[in-house]
Design an enzyme around this catalytic site. Structure first.
Site, short mmCIF file in Angstrom:
data_model
loop_
_atom_site.label_atom_id
_atom_site.label_comp_id
_atom_site.label_asym_id
_atom_site.label_seq_id
_atom_site.Cartn_x
_atom_site.Cartn_y
_atom_site.Cartn_z
N THR A 43 -18.95 28.90 -26.13
CA THR A 43 -19.67 30.17 -25.94
C THR A 43 -20.98 29.94 -25.19
OG1 THR A 43 -20.58 29.97 -28.16
CG2 THR A 43 -18.62 31.33 -27.91
N LEU A 98 -24.82 25.18 -30.35
CA LEU A 98 -24.06 25.53 -31.54
C LEU A 98 -22.57 25.59 -31.28
CD1 LEU A 98 -26.47 28.34 -32.81
CD2 LEU A 98 -26.36 25.96 -33.58
N ASN A 99 -22.22 26.00 -30.07
CA ASN A 99 -20.81 26.08 -29.70
C ASN A 99 -20.72 25.90 -28.18
OD1 ASN A 99 -18.25 26.96 -28.85
ND2 ASN A 99 -18.08 28.45 -30.52
N PRO A 100 -20.26 24.74 -27.74
CA PRO A 100 -20.27 24.47 -26.29
C PRO A 100 -19.47 25.48 -25.47
CG PRO A 100 -19.79 22.47 -27.53
CD PRO A 100 -19.78 23.60 -28.51
N GLY A 140 -25.04 43.96 -22.33
CA GLY A 140 -26.28 44.73 -22.43
C GLY A 140 -27.34 44.21 -21.48
N GLU A 178 -30.58 32.97 -21.40
CA GLU A 178 -31.51 33.39 -20.36
C GLU A 178 -32.00 32.20 -19.55
OE1 GLU A 178 -34.38 35.95 -22.30
OE2 GLU A 178 -32.91 37.58 -22.32
N ILE A 219 -23.16 40.79 -28.23
CA ILE A 219 -23.10 41.57 -26.99
C ILE A 219 -22.21 40.86 -25.96
CG2 ILE A 219 -25.30 42.68 -27.42
CD1 ILE A 219 -26.64 40.75 -25.49
N VAL A 246 -29.87 29.65 -24.83
CA VAL A 246 -29.50 29.19 -23.49
C VAL A 246 -29.18 30.35 -22.54
CG1 VAL A 246 -28.59 26.96 -24.18
CG2 VAL A 246 -27.06 28.94 -24.14
#
Lengths: 317, 739
Positions: free
Chosen positions: B628, B624-626, B248, B699, B475, B697
């Site tokens: 992603t 939170l999740n390296p 998006g 942006e 997204i 992160v």
């Protein structure tokens, strides 16, 4: 997309005859350009004649030591052919510089020669375009013309031919073999195949109505160092801002055709006499009559610098 | 739950699931083609008709006449909807231009009709049969010209409603006049297109006066509300469903013409209707990132400390539109006692400008971080060192307001070391590799951390499954996965025991996906709901919830232990809550930081620019999740590379439209443009932002990238280009001769 009828031709002559007698008919081969244009209603054929399956997909040696490339030979197959890679390297490199692997798997030799311009105004049916809609005017000349032609243009059209393959074929003096509706064949030198826009930019080649390309022949190899240098904003999958197809000999002589600057691959044989003097002298003669727009004036120095790059490549090989 | 004081220790801190590199839980659905996207809900909508939209052929003016007869007679046609026969329509709060135009035309490719037919092909063919006569009017299509008379504009999203349109601290003019070292330059950024992979698409189905729309939308509640407003129906009658979204980047933040036309078409045809926007339609029909012209002035002492800084930006938009807030970061990024920032907004008639990945900061940093590179050169100072010297731990306009966490200096230092920055030649144009001119560039990364309320519902089944429901969207970012990780951590279950349901307006309203706030806010909402569920579980089990530990499907307190599922009696245990934000962002400036490093090579013959390697070091709270998060940052770096080198919507200033409106003309990077990327996350936990202690992160990753590329190109060539994108024509004539 408009509705259309479809048939598979049984022979080349029959295909040509059908094309001539059927109003609004077009040949379809790989379809990588035509189908896109039909979806946008830029092309609106009423009848499609499929020329796949006519045995035009072979690459054969000719009696005079050249190569005969069937019209339906796919770009991938042509680029990978060992004879092409060995003796006509500029052609193989030009093909691989074009499109993507998936498109090259479908795109054919004749279709590549007949692909249409990528001028953005040609692609937008809301805009005037003498090529798409004769007499409607040209929105590109005073519009966004960065990609467009700098030489051989007219007041009707400044479109460029987008092919990479054709630029290499122009340097190799290829000939286009055709058949017409009565089975007559002829050979059109590549130099005479694509037309300049003049005041009929919608007529892009010297093919007659219904005339079908059956093959492209290459004369016997001329040796030399083969270079194809394509300049673009991103590293792959983009049309050329400028491209240079060069076959250069050790003595400094050679042949150079340029893409991305005109309605056809641009080559001036007389200018090649200046090749031993270097890129500047050669390019000045090659582009002596150029009439760029503000947007694309950079192509004049870019051609010179790209020719210099090609000469430099050749020296280093 | 209200977050109004810094987070204390909480179950997330265990980081047994959160913070781990977990592959996307919905990945297998996507890679096997079984995740239904907006156009693909074949199982629930079995008898759809197809809608084809007709767009305006002019940029400004009126429809003089419209002839529908031929289209209406065409094979398979069920209905033709125009502004004339659609009935009274409202306009959504988040829309600037009307989504169904006519007779007045606001912009090129504004939708003026939808043709509904039995098949896609019939609808498309019939749409081409509508004859439209226009009365074109002169439009304002030239930004430079329009800005000459444009007034100052405020940031419409600023919480400081009464602030003057210019932000001033100290006395910029006097300080700048006296500064020993000065820079005063103009930078331009072009209009850009989001170019997400999946086009806008919707299926609309009416059941009586109830409407369901399967769509591709980042902000379910905004879209649902604006569709109800547009159609003039109660919001409760509209359901929005958007479980999977093929990108998006801000282009799907808002209700767009696909959903409106599908709804109108379905009403008119009495059938569910599918509408997808064709690619060549998207740049002019939908939104884009507006072009900017930015003047930056910086005065510094010989020691490199900034004495005065001014950033003035101009952009354009349709009437009642918004400015591109390109000066926001300049209020916060570097120290300096005398400051001026302002924006001007020109009224124009090009299509609607709006948010695209890091609106404001992305184009703002493109300019500011070239300016910093230029200033470093004028000071004979290393660009990393200049930025370090001008670091600030407080809001430079309000020195009593500290940053919640600010590790910019560590990002710069660690990045420089990892990248081999010392090998950079301070003299531009000095390094050659064959016929390539090679250079290195750096830029800071900065993007504010935004807070949006976010709700969620959590259910515990007798089988021990934890089900999370929220209208949050994924997204392509990894929302499914980080929400599952959050619920698994909170409830002490394996991530495989968590089911996540997203993107449905039947679920609690979430933050949605935008402004890089989605990850932190939506997981915080899930955290809040899980706290409630933990309390309910503890109550059922007779355990004091404050002392309870949830782990391995067990609930433990002291020497007591019970199975989590045992708390469930008949049916399921349900908890719902919403995370709301107190005033911590007023007392602490919350931002994310990073440093970008780029090595680029320029062909000395042709001027072509090719990136060789890129590094980003990010300090953005808890990651939170390296896996992603890294995907988000490398995607953003790729988009930044596009902004630097190729992306530009070309404006036809006479005809008033974006000319290169497809993916052949609007080039974005391909794989060959991006040979090597590396991302490093500094270990951080920001207790001032949320119980998750995380920030965004996605942006941050784009902010500054283009400037780092630009600075690398300059370092390679010695030719400074201040007008993006840096295409070869802009430096070709100033490169060394070749003949």
């Amino acid at each position: 997309m408009k509705e259309f009828t479809y048939e598979r031709a049984a022979s080349t002559q029959e295909a040509a005859a059908k094309a001539k007698e059927t109003p609004g008919a077009k040949f379809i081969a790989g379809g990588t350009n035509l189908l896109d244009l039909m979806k946008l209603e830029i092309e609106t054929p009423r009848h499609l004649i499929d020329v796949n399956g006519l045995g035009l997909d072979k690459i054969e040696n000719t009696q005079d030591g050249g190569l005969r490339i069937g019209a339906l030979v796919r770009n991938t197959a042509l680029a990978a052919d060992m004879r092409v890679r060995k003796d006509y390297g500029v052609l193989s490199r030009a093909l691989l510089a074009g499109a993507s692997g998936q498109l090259r798997n479908k795109a054919t030799t004749a279709g590549n020669l007949l692909q249409r311009t990528r001028c953005p105004y040609f692609y937008d049916i809301n805009q005037p375009c003498n090529k798409r809609s004769p007499g409607s005017g040209c929105a590109a000349i005073e519009g966004f013309s960065r990609q467009l032609g700098v030489i051989g243009t007219s007041e009707s059209c400044i479109a460029t031919n987008p092919s990479d393959m054709a630029v290499a074929m122009r340097a190799l003096d290829a000939e286009v073999e055709t058949v017409d509706d009565r089975g007559r064949t002829r050979k059109i030198p590549i130099a005479e195949f694509h037309r300049l826009p003049g005041d009929t930019p919608h007529i892009e080649t010297t093919l007659a109505s219904g005339e079908l390309i059956t093959a492209v022949t290459l004369p016997r190899p001329i040796g030399g160092t083969h270079v194809y240098r394509k300049v673009r904003d991103r590293a792959s999958y983009a049309f050329a801002l400028v491209s240079v197809a060069a076959v250069l000999q050790r003595d400094g002589t050679g042949r150079v055709a340029v893409g991305g600057v005109a309605h056809r691959p641009w080559r001036v044989e007389d200018a090649e006499a200046d090749l031993p003097k270097g890129a500047k002298a050669f390019s000045a003669r090659l582009l002596a009559d150029a009439k760029p727009t503000n947007d694309n004036a950079f192509k004049i120095p870019l051609v010179e610098r790209t020719v210099a790059a090609a000469l430099n490549d050749a020296r280093q090989q | 739950m209200k977050f109004d004081k810094p987070a204390e220790a909480n179950p997330i801190d265990r980081m047994q699931v959160v913070g781990r590199a977990h592959p996307r839980i919905e990945g297998p659905l996507k890679t096997t083609g079984t995740a239904p996207y907006a156009y693909e809900h074949h199982d629930v909508v079995t008898n759809p008709a197809y809608g084809a939209i007709v767009g305006s052929a002019i940029g400004k003016g009126r429809i003089a006449s419209m002839t529908l007869a031929e289209a209406e007679r065409a094979p398979g046609v069920l209905a033709v909807v125009t502004a004339e026969n659609a009935g009274k329509l409202g306009k959504g709060k988040f829309n600037t231009a009307k989504l169904l135009g006519g007779p007045d035309i606001d912009h090129y490719h504004q939708a003026i009709a939808v043709v509904v037919a039995e098949t896609f092909e019939q609808a498309t063919a019939a749409a081409a049969l509508i004859r439209v006569e226009y009365a074109p009017a002169d439009g304002r299509f030239d930004l430079e010209e329009a800005l000459k008379t444009a007034p100052l504009a405020k940031d419409p999203n600023s919480p400081e409603k009464d602030a003057p349109p210019e932000s001033r601290t100290g006395d910029f003019e006097q300080a700048f006049a006296q500064a020993p070292v000065k820079l005063d330059e103009l930078y331009t950024t072009p209009d850009q297109s989001h170019s997400m992979m999946e086009p806008h698409a919707s299926i609309a189905a009416w059941n009586g006066d109830k409407l369901t729309v399967w769509t591709s939308n980042q902000m379910i509640d905004w879209g649902r509300t604006d569709l109800a407003t547009t159609l003039g129906v109660p919001k409760e009658n509209v359901r929005f469903v958007s479980p999977y979204i093929g990108g998006g980047f801000g282009c799907k933040l808002f209700l767009r013409s696909d959903a409106v036309m599908a709804a109108l078409g379905a009403k008119a045809a009495g059938r569910p209707v599918r509408v997808a926007l064709p690619r060549p339609f998207i740049p002019n029909n939908t939104t884009h990132r507006p072009a900017t012209r930015q003047r930056i002035r910086i005065g510094a002492g010989a020691d490199g400390r900034i004495i005065a800084i001014a950033h003035e930006s101009g952009s354009g938009d349709l009437p009642d539109g918004q400015p591109e807030t390109a000066t926001n970061q300049t209020r916060l990024l570097y120290a300096g006692p005398n400051r001026l920032t302002s924006m001007r907004l020109a009224v124009m008639d090009l299509p609607e400008g709006n948010a695209m990945r890091a609106p404001g900061e992305a184009p703002g940093m493109m300019a500011l971080e070239i300016a910093m590179d230029e200033l470093a050169e004028r000071l004979s100072l290393d660009p990393v060192e200049l930025r370090v010297r001008n670091d600030t731990q407080v809001d430079p306009e309000k020195p009593d307001r500290p940053f919640s966490r600010r590790n910019l200096v560590r990002c710069l230092r660690e990045g420089a070391e990892r990248f081999g920055w010392t090998r950079r030649s301070a003299t531009p144009g000095a390094v050659r590799d064959g016929h390539w001119l090679v250079g290195m560039g750096t830029a800071a990364a900065f993007r504010n951390n935004l807070l949006v309320p976010s709700g969620a519902r959590v259910k515990l089944g007798r089988d021990g499954l934890v089900i999370v429901e929220t209208d949050m969207t994924d997204i392509g970012t990894g929302s499914y996965t980080i929400i599952a990780q959050t619920a698994a951590e909170m409830m002490g279950v394996d991530i495989g025991r968590v089911v996540v349901r997203l993107g449905d307006s039947a679920f609690p309203v979430s933050s949605g996906s935008g402004g890089q706030f989605g990850a932190n806010c939506s997981t915080s909402g899930v955290y809040a709901a899980c706290v409630k569920l933990r309390e309910a579980v503890a109550l059922r089990l007779g355990i004091n919830s404050a002392e309870a530990t949830f782990s391995d499907g067990q609930v433990m307190s002291g020497n007591r232990s019970a199975k989590l599922a045992d708390a469930v009696g008949e049916g399921e245990l349900v908890a719902e809550d919403k995370m709301e934000w107190g005033g911590l962002d007023k007392s602490y400036q919350q931002s994310t930081f990073g440093a970008h490093f780029v090595e680029a090579a320029v062909d000395s013959f042709t001027g072509e620019v090719r990136i060789r390697r890129m590094l980003a070091v990010c300090a953005a709270g808890r990651i939170l999740n390296p896996t992603t998060a890294r995907s988000q940052v490398i995607g953003a770096m790729t988009m930044g590379a596009g902004a630097a080198l190729m992306e530009e919507l070309a404006v036809d200033k006479r005809r008033g439209f974006f000319v290169n409106h497809d993916l052949a003309g609007y080039e974005v990077p391909v794989h060959a443009d991006i040979p090597h990327q590396e991302v490093i996350f500094l270990e951080e936990a920001d207790d001032k932002v949320s119980p998750m202690k995380a920030k965004g992160v996605a942006e941050l990753g784009i902010c500054g990238v283009a400037a780092a590329v630009a600075n690398a190109v300059y370092n390679a060539t010695g030719v400074r280009v201040r007008n993006y994108p840096i295409t070869l024509d802009k430096h070709l004539n100033r490169l060394p001769g070749v003949s």
